[in-house]
Design a protein around this motif. Structure first.
Motif, short mmCIF file in Angstrom:
data_model
loop_
_atom_site.label_atom_id
_atom_site.label_comp_id
_atom_site.label_asym_id
_atom_site.label_seq_id
_atom_site.Cartn_x
_atom_site.Cartn_y
_atom_site.Cartn_z
N PHE A 91 -7.02 6.20 -11.41
CA PHE A 91 -7.98 6.38 -12.50
C PHE A 91 -9.42 6.55 -11.99
CE2 PHE A 91 -4.45 4.29 -14.79
CZ PHE A 91 -4.23 5.28 -15.73
N ASP A 92 -9.56 6.95 -10.73
CA ASP A 92 -10.87 7.24 -10.12
C ASP A 92 -11.85 6.08 -10.19
OD1 ASP A 92 -10.14 9.85 -9.34
OD2 ASP A 92 -10.58 10.60 -11.36
N LYS A 93 -11.36 4.89 -9.99
CA LYS A 93 -12.20 3.69 -9.91
C LYS A 93 -12.32 3.30 -8.44
CE LYS A 93 -12.07 2.90 -14.42
NZ LYS A 93 -13.12 3.21 -15.28
N PRO A 94 -13.32 2.50 -8.10
CA PRO A 94 -13.43 2.02 -6.71
C PRO A 94 -12.18 1.20 -6.32
CG PRO A 94 -15.43 1.52 -7.93
CD PRO A 94 -14.42 2.03 -8.93
N ILE A 95 -11.66 1.49 -5.16
CA ILE A 95 -10.44 0.79 -4.69
C ILE A 95 -10.81 -0.53 -4.07
CG2 ILE A 95 -8.44 0.96 -3.17
CD1 ILE A 95 -8.75 3.99 -3.31
N GLN A 96 -10.12 -1.57 -4.47
CA GLN A 96 -10.30 -2.91 -3.90
C GLN A 96 -8.94 -3.39 -3.42
OE1 GLN A 96 -11.90 -4.94 -7.27
NE2 GLN A 96 -13.96 -4.20 -6.93
N PHE A 97 -8.73 -3.32 -2.10
CA PHE A 97 -7.45 -3.76 -1.55
C PHE A 97 -7.39 -5.27 -1.45
CE2 PHE A 97 -7.72 0.56 0.24
CZ PHE A 97 -6.51 1.05 -0.21
N ASP A 98 -6.21 -5.81 -1.67
CA ASP A 98 -5.96 -7.24 -1.48
C ASP A 98 -6.03 -7.50 0.03
OD1 ASP A 98 -4.69 -9.73 -0.99
OD2 ASP A 98 -3.52 -9.53 -2.82
N PRO A 99 -6.85 -8.44 0.47
CA PRO A 99 -6.98 -8.67 1.92
C PRO A 99 -5.70 -9.21 2.56
CG PRO A 99 -8.20 -10.32 0.69
CD PRO A 99 -7.72 -9.31 -0.31
N HIS A 100 -4.75 -9.66 1.75
CA HIS A 100 -3.49 -10.19 2.28
C HIS A 100 -2.38 -9.13 2.33
CE1 HIS A 100 -5.65 -13.70 0.61
NE2 HIS A 100 -5.35 -14.18 1.80
N ARG A 101 -2.71 -7.90 1.96
CA ARG A 101 -1.73 -6.81 1.93
C ARG A 101 -2.23 -5.64 2.78
NH1 ARG A 101 1.98 -9.78 0.07
NH2 ARG A 101 1.85 -10.42 -2.08
N THR A 102 -1.30 -4.94 3.41
CA THR A 102 -1.68 -3.73 4.12
C THR A 102 -1.88 -2.61 3.07
OG1 THR A 102 0.62 -3.08 4.42
CG2 THR A 102 -0.40 -4.37 6.19
N PRO A 103 -2.73 -1.64 3.35
CA PRO A 103 -3.01 -0.60 2.36
C PRO A 103 -1.95 0.50 2.28
CG PRO A 103 -4.38 -0.29 4.27
CD PRO A 103 -3.63 -1.58 4.49
N GLY A 104 -0.94 0.46 3.12
CA GLY A 104 0.05 1.55 3.16
C GLY A 104 0.81 1.75 1.86
N TYR A 105 1.38 0.67 1.32
CA TYR A 105 2.17 0.83 0.10
C TYR A 105 1.30 1.16 -1.11
CZ TYR A 105 5.79 0.33 -3.36
OH TYR A 105 6.67 0.58 -4.38
N PRO A 106 0.14 0.55 -1.30
CA PRO A 106 -0.73 1.01 -2.40
C PRO A 106 -1.10 2.49 -2.26
CG PRO A 106 -1.45 -1.15 -1.67
CD PRO A 106 -0.39 -0.69 -0.70
N ALA A 107 -1.31 2.96 -1.03
CA ALA A 107 -1.62 4.38 -0.82
C ALA A 107 -0.42 5.25 -1.21
CB ALA A 107 -2.02 4.63 0.63
N PHE A 108 0.78 4.80 -0.84
CA PHE A 108 2.00 5.53 -1.25
C PHE A 108 2.11 5.56 -2.77
CE2 PHE A 108 6.37 5.22 -2.75
CZ PHE A 108 6.88 6.43 -2.29
#
Length: 91
Positions: free
Chosen positions: A51-68
């Motif tokens: 939805f074109d909002k700023p991405i805030q990754f959970d620091p306890h998760r790797t960003p690979g699956y959210p990117a997928f």
């Protein structure tokens, strides 16, 4: 093709068909989507990106699956599409 090589091709073809069939059964029987208690930590960054909002990754998760998830949602526009792509990747 030698007899030994031909038997390997037959066995590998049978295994591929079996795996494909199992994934089709799972896709047909499992509702779309299924969320686990930690799903939000994966889905939220993907949905924010979608939805074109700023991405805030959970620091306890790797960003690979959210990117997928973001790429799959962008391509298919549904969680069913994500499920189909996941099963395709698993094959």
């Amino acid at each position: 093709m030698s007899g030994m090589r031909k038997s390997h091709v037959v066995v590998l073809s049978m295994l591929a068909l079996w795996a494909f069939t199992i994934h089709l059964v799972i896709l047909a029987e499992i509702p779309d989507p299924i969320f686990a208690p930690d799903s939000g930590s994966y889905a939220l960054p993907a949905l924010r990106a979608y939805f074109d909002k700023p991405i805030q990754f959970d620091p306890h998760r790797t960003p690979g699956y959210p990117a997928f998830l973001w790429m799959a949602l962008s391509a298919t526009r549904s969680f069913l599409g994500v499920l189909v792509l996941q099963h395709g990747v698993a094959l």
